[in-house]
Design an enzyme around this catalytic site. Sequence first.
Site, PDB file in Angstrom:
ATOM      1  N   SER A  65       0.824  -1.205   0.000  1.00 46.63           N
ATOM      2  CA  SER A  65       0.000   0.000   0.000  1.00 46.63           C
ATOM      3  C   SER A  65       0.865   1.265   0.000  1.00 46.63           C
ATOM      4  O   SER A  65       1.680   1.451  -0.901  1.00 46.63           O
ATOM      5  CB  SER A  65      -0.949  -0.041   1.214  1.00 46.63           C
ATOM      6  OG  SER A  65      -1.948   0.935   1.099  1.00 46.63           O
ATOM      7  N   HIS A  88      -2.523  -1.355  -4.811  1.00 45.21           N
ATOM      8  CA  HIS A  88      -3.982  -1.324  -4.928  1.00 45.21           C
ATOM      9  C   HIS A  88      -4.488   0.115  -4.937  1.00 45.21           C
ATOM     10  O   HIS A  88      -3.761   1.037  -4.545  1.00 45.21           O
ATOM     11  CB  HIS A  88      -4.637  -2.123  -3.792  1.00 45.21           C
ATOM     12  CG  HIS A  88      -4.394  -1.544  -2.430  1.00 45.21           C
ATOM     13  ND1 HIS A  88      -4.981  -0.376  -1.985  1.00 45.21           N
ATOM     14  CD2 HIS A  88      -3.611  -1.968  -1.406  1.00 45.21           C
ATOM     15  CE1 HIS A  88      -4.586  -0.114  -0.757  1.00 45.21           C
ATOM     16  NE2 HIS A  88      -3.739  -1.061  -0.385  1.00 45.21           N
TER      17      HIS A  88
END
Length: 245
Positions: A130, A153
């Site tokens: 992330s 993501h």
Amino acid sequence: MKYYREEHEIAENKMSEEKDNPEKRRAENEEIKETGTLSLDGNGSKPNILLLTIIGEIEGHDAASGNTKSTKYEHLLPKLAGAEDDDTIDGVLILLNTLGGDVEAGLAIAEMIASLSKPTVSLVLGGSHSIGGPLAVSADYSFIVPSGTMIIHPVRSTGMFIGVIQSYRNMERTQDRITRFISKHSQITQKRLEELMMDSSQLVKDVGTMLEGEEAVREGIINEVGGISQALNKLRKMIEERKKN
């Protein structure tokens, strides 16, 4: 033999100093416990390197729960500013093992690392997921261990996409800041990064991509697969090159 004796004497002197200076050892242990930092002074024969660890959750304005390991950005930012201002520190090594966390705090740390004038090297151990992506590429040169992973993501709120158009646009802009930063500080294009973010074939019930060590290098996000010895050797070479110039 002379070189060996000199190295042996340096090591013995170092051990003697540590034995005679328990206060220094306690201070170093406290520093590791509180901020995850340590000065690698090379026994006086190698460059002085500041070691930073970024582990667990990247904590922002809200404190993480007491049971969660976290990295506090209010600890790292002063350390990084101090490293920039300290003439005795030659370079910075960053060790990463994080699942992500607060986006603004993560970007603040990443921008701080990227703006340092001193050589920096990062090493992904375990994972840098992330918002850990910008942190991994913020250094001048990056490594990842073979078993290390990176998860790319889209930006989201509490794990779900939101439907309010204004909020969605704000999240799009935040995501754009992240992809721009990663592409600027690595070899991957922003377009390719966005493709990996939106891949629906890899992560169950979610979108995104998990890259292992060699895959992260092939995609151009990380510079090289390697461990602590490679990272330290690279940083020392960068420091020597800087001193020559």
